[in-house]
Each structure stands twice: as structure tokens, then as C-alpha cells.
Design a protein around this motif. Structure first.
Motif, short mmCIF file in Angstrom:
data_model
loop_
_atom_site.label_atom_id
_atom_site.label_comp_id
_atom_site.label_asym_id
_atom_site.label_seq_id
_atom_site.Cartn_x
_atom_site.Cartn_y
_atom_site.Cartn_z
N LEU A 4 50.34 20.58 7.82
CA LEU A 4 49.37 19.81 8.58
C LEU A 4 49.17 18.43 7.96
N ALA A 5 49.18 18.33 6.65
CA ALA A 5 49.03 17.05 5.96
C ALA A 5 50.23 16.15 6.22
N THR A 9 50.12 12.72 8.28
CA THR A 9 50.61 11.50 7.65
C THR A 9 51.65 10.82 8.54
N MET A 10 52.57 11.58 9.13
CA MET A 10 53.59 11.03 10.02
C MET A 10 52.96 10.46 11.28
N LEU A 11 51.94 11.14 11.78
CA LEU A 11 51.27 10.67 12.98
C LEU A 11 50.56 9.35 12.72
N ALA A 13 51.29 7.22 10.32
CA ALA A 13 52.30 6.22 10.02
C ALA A 13 52.92 5.68 11.31
N ALA A 14 53.11 6.52 12.30
CA ALA A 14 53.68 6.09 13.57
C ALA A 14 52.71 5.17 14.32
N CYS A 15 51.45 5.38 14.17
CA CYS A 15 50.47 4.55 14.87
C CYS A 15 50.28 3.20 14.20
N SER A 16 50.56 3.12 12.92
CA SER A 16 50.29 1.89 12.20
C SER A 16 51.40 0.86 12.33
N THR A 17 52.57 1.22 12.83
CA THR A 17 53.65 0.25 12.95
C THR A 17 53.41 -0.64 14.16
N ALA A 18 53.57 -1.90 13.95
CA ALA A 18 53.39 -2.87 15.04
C ALA A 18 54.67 -2.93 15.87
N PRO A 19 54.54 -3.16 17.16
CA PRO A 19 55.75 -3.29 17.97
C PRO A 19 56.52 -4.55 17.57
#
Length: 92
Positions: A4-5, A9-11, A13-19
């Protein structure tokens, strides 16, 4: 809990990347002033410059009318050169 951790963390990290930004090249037309290079014509020999003043009145008037037409043609040529250089006809 460990899975779950990692998933959380992957979720995050995926949201924090800018297009990625796209680079777009656009052509913009900007007028650039350039020097007008027009050949100045030589002064023509007008009829009145070579007239014989001892002629009768009819010959003198005929010569002056010819000179008048020559001057109109010269003025039209100079005006056309000026319009070509200025880019628009003058207000008359």
C-alpha cells in the motif's frame, strides 16, 4: 501495508510530474523599414529651353504647349517613383 505504501508513493509521484511543454514555432511578419533606392532621372530638355523667341505668337504658344505636356509627363514619372518608394499614393 508495504504494498500500500509503494502504491501510494507511485500514485503521488505520478501526480506530481508536470506535463511536457510543447515548443511551437510561429511565423510573425513584422514590417522592417528599408531605404528607398530610386534612380533620379536627369532633367529633360524642355521645348521652352530651345525655343527661338523671334517666332510668331502661334509658334511660341505651340512650343509652350509642348513644354507643358513634357512637364506633365515628367511630373507623372516622378510621382510614380515617389509612390513606389512611399508604398501608398499621396493624398491629393
Amino acid at each position: 501495508m508495504k504494498h500500500l505504501a509503494i502504491a501510494l508513493t507511485m500514485l503521488l509521484a505520478a501526480c506530481s510530474t508536470a506535463p511536457k511543454e510543447r515548443i511551437v514555432t510561429k511565423e510573425v511578419k513584422v514590417p522592417v523599414p528599408v531605404a528607398c533606392k530610386v534612380d533620379i532621372p536627369p532633367t529633360p530638355a524642355y521645348e521652352g529651353d530651345t525655343m527661338d523667341l523671334s517666332q510668331d505668337i502661334f509658334g511660341l504658344v505651340k512650343g509652350l504647349l509642348i513644354e507643358r505636356e513634357q512637364r506633365r509627363i515628367t511630373e507623372a514619372d516622378l510621382r510614380a517613383r515617389l509612390v513606389g518608394c512611399a508604398g501608398h499614393p499621396p493624398d491629393t
